[in-house]
Design a protein around this motif. Structure first.
Motif, PDB file in Angstrom:
ATOM      1  N   ALA A 179       0.838  -1.204   0.000  1.00 29.35           N
ATOM      2  CA  ALA A 179       0.000   0.000   0.000  1.00 29.35           C
ATOM      3  C   ALA A 179       0.873   1.254   0.000  1.00 29.35           C
ATOM      4  O   ALA A 179       2.101   1.178   0.060  1.00 29.35           O
ATOM      5  CB  ALA A 179      -0.922  -0.010   1.210  1.00 29.35           C
ATOM      6  N   MET A 180       0.223   2.399  -0.093  1.00 32.06           N
ATOM      7  CA  MET A 180       0.927   3.675  -0.001  1.00 32.06           C
ATOM      8  C   MET A 180       0.028   4.662   0.729  1.00 32.06           C
ATOM      9  O   MET A 180      -1.165   4.423   0.899  1.00 32.06           O
ATOM     10  CB  MET A 180       1.289   4.215  -1.386  1.00 32.06           C
ATOM     11  CG  MET A 180       0.113   4.449  -2.308  1.00 32.06           C
ATOM     12  SD  MET A 180       0.551   5.325  -3.845  1.00 32.06           S
ATOM     13  CE  MET A 180       1.874   4.320  -4.469  1.00 32.06           C
ATOM     14  N   ASN A 181       0.610   5.778   1.174  1.00 33.99           N
ATOM     15  CA  ASN A 181      -0.208   6.773   1.845  1.00 33.99           C
ATOM     16  C   ASN A 181      -0.799   7.752   0.831  1.00 33.99           C
ATOM     17  O   ASN A 181      -0.424   7.756  -0.346  1.00 33.99           O
ATOM     18  CB  ASN A 181       0.579   7.496   2.945  1.00 33.99           C
ATOM     19  CG  ASN A 181       1.822   8.191   2.427  1.00 33.99           C
ATOM     20  OD1 ASN A 181       1.806   8.778   1.336  1.00 33.99           O
ATOM     21  ND2 ASN A 181       2.898   8.161   3.186  1.00 33.99           N
ATOM     22  N   ILE A 182      -1.727   8.564   1.296  1.00 33.93           N
ATOM     23  CA  ILE A 182      -2.419   9.501   0.406  1.00 33.93           C
ATOM     24  C   ILE A 182      -1.443  10.481  -0.222  1.00 33.93           C
ATOM     25  O   ILE A 182      -1.542  10.809  -1.412  1.00 33.93           O
ATOM     26  CB  ILE A 182      -3.535  10.232   1.178  1.00 33.93           C
ATOM     27  CG1 ILE A 182      -4.645   9.241   1.572  1.00 33.93           C
ATOM     28  CG2 ILE A 182      -4.122  11.375   0.351  1.00 33.93           C
ATOM     29  CD1 ILE A 182      -5.728   9.842   2.439  1.00 33.93           C
ATOM     30  N   GLU A 183      -0.479  10.937   0.555  1.00 36.83           N
ATOM     31  CA  GLU A 183       0.499  11.902   0.044  1.00 36.83           C
ATOM     32  C   GLU A 183       1.252  11.341  -1.156  1.00 36.83           C
ATOM     33  O   GLU A 183       1.417  12.022  -2.181  1.00 36.83           O
ATOM     34  CB  GLU A 183       1.481  12.283   1.152  1.00 36.83           C
ATOM     35  CG  GLU A 183       2.533  13.301   0.727  1.00 36.83           C
ATOM     36  CD  GLU A 183       3.503  13.639   1.834  1.00 36.83           C
ATOM     37  OE1 GLU A 183       4.240  14.649   1.697  1.00 36.83           O
ATOM     38  OE2 GLU A 183       3.556  12.893   2.837  1.00 36.83           O
ATOM     39  N   ASP A 184       1.694  10.095  -1.059  1.00 36.45           N
ATOM     40  CA  ASP A 184       2.452   9.487  -2.157  1.00 36.45           C
ATOM     41  C   ASP A 184       1.573   9.238  -3.378  1.00 36.45           C
ATOM     42  O   ASP A 184       2.022   9.368  -4.519  1.00 36.45           O
ATOM     43  CB  ASP A 184       3.092   8.174  -1.697  1.00 36.45           C
ATOM     44  CG  ASP A 184       4.226   8.400  -0.708  1.00 36.45           C
ATOM     45  OD1 ASP A 184       4.755   9.537  -0.666  1.00 36.45           O
ATOM     46  OD2 ASP A 184       4.583   7.452   0.018  1.00 36.45           O
ATOM     47  N   LEU A 185       0.313   8.880  -3.140  1.00 43.84           N
ATOM     48  CA  LEU A 185      -0.597   8.666  -4.266  1.00 43.84           C
ATOM     49  C   LEU A 185      -0.857   9.975  -5.000  1.00 43.84           C
ATOM     50  O   LEU A 185      -0.786  10.039  -6.236  1.00 43.84           O
ATOM     51  CB  LEU A 185      -1.908   8.058  -3.771  1.00 43.84           C
ATOM     52  CG  LEU A 185      -3.002   7.836  -4.821  1.00 43.84           C
ATOM     53  CD1 LEU A 185      -2.524   6.885  -5.922  1.00 43.84           C
ATOM     54  CD2 LEU A 185      -4.280   7.297  -4.179  1.00 43.84           C
ATOM     55  N   LEU A 186      -1.145  11.024  -4.271  1.00 41.05           N
ATOM     56  CA  LEU A 186      -1.425  12.316  -4.899  1.00 41.05           C
ATOM     57  C   LEU A 186      -0.206  12.879  -5.609  1.00 41.05           C
ATOM     58  O   LEU A 186      -0.337  13.633  -6.584  1.00 41.05           O
ATOM     59  CB  LEU A 186      -1.935  13.303  -3.848  1.00 41.05           C
ATOM     60  CG  LEU A 186      -3.293  12.978  -3.212  1.00 41.05           C
ATOM     61  CD1 LEU A 186      -3.636  13.997  -2.129  1.00 41.05           C
ATOM     62  CD2 LEU A 186      -4.386  12.920  -4.259  1.00 41.05           C
ATOM     63  N   ALA A 187       0.984  12.499  -5.149  1.00 45.63           N
ATOM     64  CA  ALA A 187       2.211  12.993  -5.781  1.00 45.63           C
ATOM     65  C   ALA A 187       2.379  12.456  -7.203  1.00 45.63           C
ATOM     66  O   ALA A 187       3.175  13.001  -7.975  1.00 45.63           O
ATOM     67  CB  ALA A 187       3.425  12.615  -4.929  1.00 45.63           C
ATOM     68  N   LEU A 188       1.624  11.420  -7.556  1.00 49.67           N
ATOM     69  CA  LEU A 188       1.725  10.857  -8.898  1.00 49.67           C
ATOM     70  C   LEU A 188       1.128  11.774  -9.958  1.00 49.67           C
ATOM     71  O   LEU A 188       1.431  11.620 -11.146  1.00 49.67           O
ATOM     72  CB  LEU A 188       1.017   9.492  -8.949  1.00 49.67           C
ATOM     73  CG  LEU A 188       1.588   8.379  -8.073  1.00 49.67           C
ATOM     74  CD1 LEU A 188       0.713   7.132  -8.176  1.00 49.67           C
ATOM     75  CD2 LEU A 188       3.022   8.047  -8.472  1.00 49.67           C
ATOM     76  N   GLU A 189       0.270  12.698  -9.539  1.00 55.94           N
ATOM     77  CA  GLU A 189      -0.422  13.547 -10.509  1.00 55.94           C
ATOM     78  C   GLU A 189      -0.424  15.006 -10.037  1.00 55.94           C
ATOM     79  O   GLU A 189      -1.069  15.322  -9.037  1.00 55.94           O
ATOM     80  CB  GLU A 189      -1.857  13.055 -10.710  1.00 55.94           C
ATOM     81  CG  GLU A 189      -2.618  13.810 -11.775  1.00 55.94           C
ATOM     82  CD  GLU A 189      -3.949  13.165 -12.080  1.00 55.94           C
ATOM     83  OE1 GLU A 189      -4.970  13.870 -12.013  1.00 55.94           O
ATOM     84  OE2 GLU A 189      -3.965  11.951 -12.377  1.00 55.94           O
ATOM     85  N   PRO A 190       0.272  15.895 -10.729  1.00 57.33           N
ATOM     86  CA  PRO A 190       0.295  17.309 -10.340  1.00 57.33           C
ATOM     87  C   PRO A 190      -1.124  17.881 -10.264  1.00 57.33           C
ATOM     88  O   PRO A 190      -1.965  17.634 -11.130  1.00 57.33           O
ATOM     89  CB  PRO A 190       1.095  17.967 -11.474  1.00 57.33           C
ATOM     90  CG  PRO A 190       1.946  16.866 -12.020  1.00 57.33           C
ATOM     91  CD  PRO A 190       1.113  15.621 -11.906  1.00 57.33           C
ATOM     92  N   GLY A 191      -1.383  18.634  -9.212  1.00 55.96           N
ATOM     93  CA  GLY A 191      -2.685  19.255  -9.037  1.00 55.96           C
ATOM     94  C   GLY A 191      -3.710  18.405  -8.320  1.00 55.96           C
ATOM     95  O   GLY A 191      -4.787  18.900  -7.950  1.00 55.96           O
ATOM     96  N   SER A 192      -3.402  17.139  -8.112  1.00 52.70           N
ATOM     97  CA  SER A 192      -4.396  16.248  -7.500  1.00 52.70           C
ATOM     98  C   SER A 192      -4.606  16.547  -6.016  1.00 52.70           C
ATOM     99  O   SER A 192      -5.694  16.310  -5.484  1.00 52.70           O
ATOM    100  CB  SER A 192      -3.998  14.782  -7.693  1.00 52.70           C
ATOM    101  OG  SER A 192      -2.761  14.513  -7.055  1.00 52.70           O
ATOM    102  N   GLU A 193      -3.585  17.085  -5.346  1.00 54.77           N
ATOM    103  CA  GLU A 193      -3.735  17.399  -3.926  1.00 54.77           C
ATOM    104  C   GLU A 193      -4.794  18.489  -3.725  1.00 54.77           C
ATOM    105  O   GLU A 193      -5.644  18.382  -2.840  1.00 54.77           O
ATOM    106  CB  GLU A 193      -2.407  17.850  -3.333  1.00 54.77           C
ATOM    107  CG  GLU A 193      -2.478  18.137  -1.841  1.00 54.77           C
ATOM    108  CD  GLU A 193      -1.130  18.492  -1.241  1.00 54.77           C
ATOM    109  OE1 GLU A 193      -1.097  18.836  -0.042  1.00 54.77           O
ATOM    110  OE2 GLU A 193      -0.114  18.418  -1.962  1.00 54.77           O
TER     111      GLU A 193
END
Length: 377
Positions: free
Chosen positions: A30-44
């Motif tokens: 698994a991964m945390n939310i921060e790492d997942l959102l880092a995959l796509e600019p602007g997703s945070e």
């Protein structure tokens, strides 16, 4: 309906959050939310603006469109999003099966793939492999199992717990057999895209047969189990309509943050797949070496797909006794085959997580300390 206890999940409930070394899990890292959102600019920023009201019962339109990209013949309108794969299994069984219907289920398998049908009053025949440790399900055997009142065939490819993957030719033969008899096909494909050789990937069943239902989830291949997002894809309008209607009595709709995060995951799915395949490849090397050292205790066949395998325990005690003693003395959790209703000589081992080498070190410590007793008790 009254339903029997889910024995595998009850076993997990006892040990999963207390055992320090989880070596029987079926999901990938698994991964945390921060790492997942880092995959796509602007997703945070998009996540922060996620509206926390009710969502569309069939799933967010953008998520359904993204899921539809996994299939060649199914559109977004033929995708129904669920709260995990388990909800989808439960709903399919309840809307498409009636007491007295006959169902054939590829086995061993996740208990809900046969238990729900059985508790609904269906006749359930389990289709077992004919050889081990290679694990191969004979289609001629399946043909003999089909009865005049057979309603559906339930399969899991890539297969949990063995890691087996049928060939394209076998899949085509299976589809032809069911088409000829106008049977439903429920195809659990939660490990699809985690083939160790991508060239072996099978087409989704829903793309090959109009009466097939393909099951997917974010938990296994993508390692995002905490999102609790699964789905079905089917071109059968009746199945789709009935499942969508029944969902009003289960989850009604899905979690808005989970749907948003699932959308980000699927938009960046290749990165997640590549990451998890790299973990799988590294861990299989570790397992190959471990099992090579102990041929007197274990029979090992490296799987072709997924993040699980089903080795045979050769010790004189049963696999369940071995697994329970292992987790209670060494903190290493494996899943004995009794929880797949498949005798007491195998266990599921999971290799989709990064800490597998540490877990195997603890397993080896136990084996070295207890080897003589395991062979003579």
């Amino acid at each position: 309906m009254r339903i029997n206890a889910f024995e595998l999940e009850r076993f997990f409930a006892k040990y999963e959050f207390s055992a320090p070394y989880l070596l029987g899990s079926s999901d990938c890292e698994a991964m945390n939310i921060e790492d997942l959102l880092a995959l796509e600019p602007g997703s945070e920023k998009g996540f922060q603006k996620c509206w926390l009201g009710y969502t569309e019962s069939m799933g967010h339109p953008l998520l359904r469109e993204e899921i539809a990209h996994l299939y060649s013949e199914c559109s977004a309108d033929e995708v129904l999003v669920h709260s995990g794969a388990e909800e989808a299994i439960f709903i399919f069984m309840n809307v498409m099966l009636q007491p007295g219907d006959h169902v054939v289920v590829q086995s061993p398998c996740y208990q809900s793939l046969f238990q729900i049908a059985s508790d609904l009053g269906c006749q359930v025949t389990r289709w077992f492999p004919e050889n081990q440790p290679d694990w191969h399900w004979n289609l001629e055997t399946l043909k003999d199992l089909i009865k005049p009142n057979t309603k559906a065939v339930i399969i899991n490819q890539p297969h949990n717990p063995t890691g087996y993957l049928m060939s394209r030719e076998e899949q085509a033969q299976l589809i032809w057999m069911l088409k000829e008899r106008d049977l439903l096909l429920f195809s659990d494909e939660v490990y699809r895209c985690l083939e160790h050789d991508p060239a072996l990937r099978l087409p989704a069943a829903c793309d090959l047969y109009e009466n097939a239902v393909s099951l997917g989830v974010m938990s296994k291949t993508y390692g995002l189990a905490g999102l609790r997002i699964g789905w079905i894809a089917t071109r059968n309008k009746t199945i789709f309509r009935e499942m969508a209607t029944f969902k009003d009595y289960t989850s009604i709709c899905n979690s808005a943050p989970s749907e948003y995060l699932a959308l980000i995951g699927l938009r960046n799915q290749q990165q997640l797949i590549d990451r998890n395949l790299a973990i799988v490849e590294t861990n299989l090397t570790v397992l190959d070496q471990f099992f090579k050292e102990y041929p007197d205790l274990f029979e090992w066949q490296a799987p072709r797909a997924g993040s699980i395998a089903f080795p045979r325990f050769l010790g004189t005690a049963g696999a369940e006794q071995f697994c329970v003693d292992l987790v209670e003395k060494q903190g290493v959790l494996l899943i004995p085959s009794v929880y797949f209703h498949h005798g007491d000589s195998h266990f599921r081992i999971g290799f989709g997580r990064q800490n597998l080498p540490e877990c195997v070190t603890q397993l080896e410590t136990y084996v070295k300390q207890h080897r003589e007793a395991l062979l003579s008790s």
